[in-house]
Write a protein that holds these residues in place. Sequence first.
Motif, PDB file in Angstrom:
ATOM      1  N   LYS A  30     -73.867  -1.906  50.786  1.00 27.71           N
ATOM      2  CA  LYS A  30     -72.682  -2.749  50.951  1.00 27.71           C
ATOM      3  C   LYS A  30     -71.891  -2.399  52.215  1.00 27.71           C
ATOM      4  N   LEU A  31     -72.202  -1.271  52.848  1.00 27.13           N
ATOM      5  CA  LEU A  31     -71.548  -0.891  54.097  1.00 27.13           C
ATOM      6  C   LEU A  31     -72.370  -1.288  55.328  1.00 27.13           C
ATOM      7  N   GLU A  32     -73.543  -1.853  55.115  1.00 25.81           N
ATOM      8  CA  GLU A  32     -74.401  -2.247  56.245  1.00 25.81           C
ATOM      9  C   GLU A  32     -73.954  -3.585  56.817  1.00 25.81           C
ATOM     10  N   ASN A  33     -74.013  -3.672  58.148  1.00 27.52           N
ATOM     11  CA  ASN A  33     -73.632  -4.902  58.838  1.00 27.52           C
ATOM     12  C   ASN A  33     -74.768  -5.525  59.633  1.00 27.52           C
ATOM     13  N   GLY A  34     -75.963  -4.987  59.502  1.00 28.06           N
ATOM     14  CA  GLY A  34     -77.116  -5.604  60.135  1.00 28.06           C
ATOM     15  C   GLY A  34     -77.324  -5.271  61.597  1.00 28.06           C
ATOM     16  N   LEU A  35     -76.547  -4.359  62.138  1.00 27.64           N
ATOM     17  CA  LEU A  35     -76.785  -3.832  63.488  1.00 27.64           C
ATOM     18  C   LEU A  35     -77.139  -2.365  63.318  1.00 27.64           C
ATOM     19  N   ALA A  36     -78.371  -2.012  63.611  1.00 30.06           N
ATOM     20  CA  ALA A  36     -78.842  -0.651  63.338  1.00 30.06           C
ATOM     21  C   ALA A  36     -77.947   0.404  63.972  1.00 30.06           C
ATOM     22  N   ARG A  37     -77.554   0.206  65.219  1.00 32.02           N
ATOM     23  CA  ARG A  37     -76.733   1.218  65.893  1.00 32.02           C
ATOM     24  C   ARG A  37     -75.366   1.353  65.214  1.00 32.02           C
ATOM     25  N   MET A  38     -74.766   0.244  64.833  1.00 30.84           N
ATOM     26  CA  MET A  38     -73.479   0.286  64.131  1.00 30.84           C
ATOM     27  C   MET A  38     -73.662   0.941  62.762  1.00 30.84           C
TER      28      MET A  38
END
Length: 161
Positions: free
Chosen positions: A9-17
Amino acid sequence: MSSLEWSEKLENGLARMDDTHREFVELYTAVASAAPENFLAAYDAFVAHTEAHFAQENRWMEAVDFPGCHRAEHERVLAVLHDVRKRVANGDMFFARRLIQELPAWFENHTNGMDAALAFHLNSVGYDVEAEGFVPGEEGGEKAAGCACATLTADNKTACA
């Protein structure tokens, strides 16, 4: 005591972020669980990470002209972290303990609000966070406008006007 655990739920789909956010969670956990004699060292590592983390996002926002309200929130958080650091160095742990309690809720809200909108916008304008530049042929894409861009609508689009 509040806790902060990494989850999807904390993932935003940008690996580096997402990797940077995962590190934030790990360093927060180290501070929250540090013995009193190790607290300041763990806190300093957390603050150093957070400074680099926010600087990274600020570079991305600058490159795509993202709203300044997100940067301003970073500045406010850093001001609090630095103030708490001075207090801890002087033997006052009150605000440090309070910060440890409040950071999980703030982080989850920030990550799922402002950072989610930033990730969506970076993808939508073709900005490559690894190269810190636009994907060829994508430059000049849509720009953000106003703090309303810091939220996503139900259909996963930014609420920019």
